[in-house]
Design an enzyme around this catalytic site. Structure first.
Site, mmCIF file in Angstrom:
data_model
loop_
_atom_site.group_PDB
_atom_site.id
_atom_site.type_symbol
_atom_site.label_atom_id
_atom_site.label_comp_id
_atom_site.label_asym_id
_atom_site.label_seq_id
_atom_site.Cartn_x
_atom_site.Cartn_y
_atom_site.Cartn_z
ATOM 1 N N GLU A 1 0.781 -1.268 -0.020
ATOM 2 C CA GLU A 1 -0.178 -0.080 0.010
ATOM 3 C C GLU A 1 0.871 1.494 -0.018
ATOM 4 O O GLU A 1 2.171 1.223 0.320
ATOM 5 C CB GLU A 1 -1.049 -0.127 1.166
ATOM 6 C CG GLU A 1 -1.885 -1.107 1.141
ATOM 7 C CD GLU A 1 -2.774 -1.400 2.306
ATOM 8 O OE1 GLU A 1 -2.927 -0.352 3.154
ATOM 9 O OE2 GLU A 1 -4.045 -1.902 2.109
ATOM 10 N N CYS B 1 -1.816 -4.575 -5.744
ATOM 11 C CA CYS B 1 -2.263 -5.925 -5.057
ATOM 12 C C CYS B 1 -1.342 -6.982 -5.109
ATOM 13 O O CYS B 1 -0.418 -6.876 -5.943
ATOM 14 C CB CYS B 1 -3.587 -6.424 -5.777
ATOM 15 S SG CYS B 1 -4.686 -5.217 -5.907
ATOM 16 N N GLU C 1 -1.667 -10.124 -6.235
ATOM 17 C CA GLU C 1 -1.527 -10.756 -7.382
ATOM 18 C C GLU C 1 -0.568 -10.062 -8.481
ATOM 19 O O GLU C 1 0.000 -10.947 -9.143
ATOM 20 C CB GLU C 1 -2.893 -10.905 -7.933
ATOM 21 C CG GLU C 1 -4.151 -11.664 -7.072
ATOM 22 C CD GLU C 1 -4.803 -10.778 -6.086
ATOM 23 O OE1 GLU C 1 -4.266 -9.881 -5.633
ATOM 24 O OE2 GLU C 1 -5.892 -11.169 -5.856
#
Ligand code: THU
Length: 130
Positions: free
Chosen positions: A44, A53, A55
């Site tokens: 973040e 993210c 992924e």
């Protein structure tokens, strides 16, 4: 590499999540066609839109090491329930694993496996650019 082993790597990667704003920890492990595995976590940023993210972290690590074709991605979140990749990640992954599968983790129910194609009907591909 079994689905269970790949999921274990996603759970381990979740420990590295940098999520001081959402406190939602996510880990991913992506299995390449050549057998290599890359892990990732969400990272973040105080400027929230800069967040990446888990992924996509895993996929970007893989592509930057020369792996561009994947079979499976495992995702484990801190909710303890099946957490499907966000829409942006579905499209991002579709570029490199249109025939691949997504594994999700639930503490009580275990692994759920779904084809990425089912999570992203009519995904956009390079050949659609005409
Ligand atoms: N997040 C992921 O890492 N993967 C997803 O598919 C859903 C969302 C992260 C982004 C952000 O750090 C936090 O979860 C809350 O949205």
């Amino acid at each position: 590499m079994t689905n269970a082993q790949l999921m274990d790597l996603a759970k381990e990667a979740r420990n590295m999540a940098y999520a001081p704003y959402s406190h939602f920890l996510v880990g991913a492990a992506i299995l390449a066609e050549d057998g290599r595995v890359f892990t990732g976590c969400n990272v973040e940023n105080a400027s929230y839109g800069g967040t990446i993210c888990a992924e996509r972290t895993a996929a970007v690590k893989a592509v930057s090491e020369g792996c561009k074709s994947f079979k499976t991605i495992a995702v484990a979140t801190s909710s303890g329930e099946w957490g499907a990749p966000c829409g942006l990640c579905r499209q991002f992954l579709y570029e490199f694993m249109p025939e691949g599968n997504v594994l999700m983790w639930d503490d009580a129910k275990g692994i759920k496996e779904m084809p990425l194609k089912e999570l992203l009907p009519m995904g956009f591909r390079g050949e659609d650019i005409k």
